[in-house]
Design a protein around this motif. Structure first.
Motif, PDB file in Angstrom:
ATOM      1  N   VAL A   1      35.443  45.890  54.585  1.00  0.00           N
ATOM      2  CA  VAL A   1      36.068  45.446  53.562  1.00  0.00           C
ATOM      3  C   VAL A   1      35.763  43.887  53.196  1.00  0.00           C
ATOM      4  N   VAL A   2      35.314  43.553  51.910  1.00  0.00           N
ATOM      5  CA  VAL A   2      34.870  42.281  51.689  1.00  0.00           C
ATOM      6  C   VAL A   2      35.564  41.885  50.635  1.00  0.00           C
ATOM      7  N   TRP A   3      36.265  40.593  50.523  1.00  0.00           N
ATOM      8  CA  TRP A   3      36.936  39.763  49.459  1.00  0.00           C
ATOM      9  C   TRP A   3      35.777  39.018  48.752  1.00  0.00           C
ATOM     10  N   VAL A   4      35.549  39.102  47.396  1.00  0.00           N
ATOM     11  CA  VAL A   4      34.785  38.259  46.781  1.00  0.00           C
ATOM     12  C   VAL A   4      35.594  37.456  45.584  1.00  0.00           C
ATOM     13  N   ILE A   5      35.254  36.008  45.626  1.00  0.00           N
ATOM     14  CA  ILE A   5      35.944  35.163  44.971  1.00  0.00           C
ATOM     15  C   ILE A   5      34.771  34.610  43.892  1.00  0.00           C
ATOM     16  N   GLU A   6      34.942  35.012  42.848  1.00  0.00           N
ATOM     17  CA  GLU A   6      33.711  34.535  41.593  1.00  0.00           C
ATOM     18  C   GLU A   6      34.420  34.799  40.405  1.00  0.00           C
ATOM     19  N   LYS A   7      34.012  33.888  39.398  1.00  0.00           N
ATOM     20  CA  LYS A   7      34.611  34.030  38.032  1.00  0.00           C
ATOM     21  C   LYS A   7      34.263  35.303  37.470  1.00  0.00           C
ATOM     22  N   PRO A   8      35.140  35.753  36.600  1.00  0.00           N
ATOM     23  CA  PRO A   8      34.676  37.083  35.881  1.00  0.00           C
ATOM     24  C   PRO A   8      33.554  36.924  34.712  1.00  0.00           C
ATOM     25  N   GLY A   9      33.054  37.989  34.491  1.00  0.00           N
ATOM     26  CA  GLY A   9      32.202  37.950  33.116  1.00  0.00           C
ATOM     27  C   GLY A   9      30.719  38.039  33.300  1.00  0.00           C
ATOM     28  N   ARG A  10      30.328  38.505  34.577  1.00  0.00           N
ATOM     29  CA  ARG A  10      28.687  38.601  35.069  1.00  0.00           C
ATOM     30  C   ARG A  10      28.188  39.881  35.065  1.00  0.00           C
ATOM     31  N   LEU A  11      29.366  40.783  35.005  1.00  0.00           N
ATOM     32  CA  LEU A  11      28.953  42.380  34.773  1.00  0.00           C
ATOM     33  C   LEU A  11      27.937  42.778  35.918  1.00  0.00           C
TER      34      LEU A  11
ATOM     35  N   LEU B   1      25.612  41.277  37.416  1.00  0.00           N
ATOM     36  CA  LEU B   1      25.004  40.425  38.206  1.00  0.00           C
ATOM     37  C   LEU B   1      26.237  39.824  39.266  1.00  0.00           C
ATOM     38  N   SER B   2      27.263  40.519  38.947  1.00  0.00           N
ATOM     39  CA  SER B   2      28.396  39.968  39.896  1.00  0.00           C
ATOM     40  C   SER B   2      28.350  40.267  41.337  1.00  0.00           C
ATOM     41  N   LEU B   3      28.680  39.632  42.290  1.00  0.00           N
ATOM     42  CA  LEU B   3      28.525  39.990  43.781  1.00  0.00           C
ATOM     43  C   LEU B   3      29.368  41.072  43.919  1.00  0.00           C
ATOM     44  N   ALA B   4      30.481  41.141  43.379  1.00  0.00           N
ATOM     45  CA  ALA B   4      31.449  42.370  43.566  1.00  0.00           C
ATOM     46  C   ALA B   4      30.550  43.631  42.997  1.00  0.00           C
ATOM     47  N   ALA B   5      29.985  43.661  41.742  1.00  0.00           N
ATOM     48  CA  ALA B   5      29.542  44.741  41.380  1.00  0.00           C
ATOM     49  C   ALA B   5      28.289  45.180  42.358  1.00  0.00           C
ATOM     50  N   ILE B   6      27.383  44.054  42.888  1.00  0.00           N
ATOM     51  CA  ILE B   6      26.279  44.424  43.769  1.00  0.00           C
ATOM     52  C   ILE B   6      26.647  45.140  44.975  1.00  0.00           C
TER      53      ILE B   6
END
Length: 65
Positions: free
Chosen positions: A3-13, A15-20
């Motif tokens: 389980v990984v929690w990612v903290i980043e501003k939304p809107g990268r689609l 390119l977001s770490l969560a999506a990767i």
């Protein structure tokens, strides 16, 4: 599965770490450090890792312990 929690501003689609990371690990994304600090305490599932996209929150990182 990890389980990984990612903290980043939304809107990268794509390119977001969560999506990767999605699919390889269970991902929970937070849009701000304030949300992370508030909602993270309420979560019954604790992460194996926390990833903060530092470029998104340069002023907030200095205050994290």
């Amino acid at each position: 599965m990890g389980v990984v929690w990612v903290i980043e501003k939304p809107g990268r689609l794509a390119l977001s770490l969560a999506a990767i990371l999605q699919g390889d690990v269970a991902v929970r994304a937070f849009a701000s450090i304030k949300n992370f600090l508030k909602l993270g305490r309420l979560s019954a599932t604790k992460p194996h890792a926390i990833i903060i996209h530092g470029d998104d929150f340069p002023g907030d990182l200095a205050n994290l312990e």
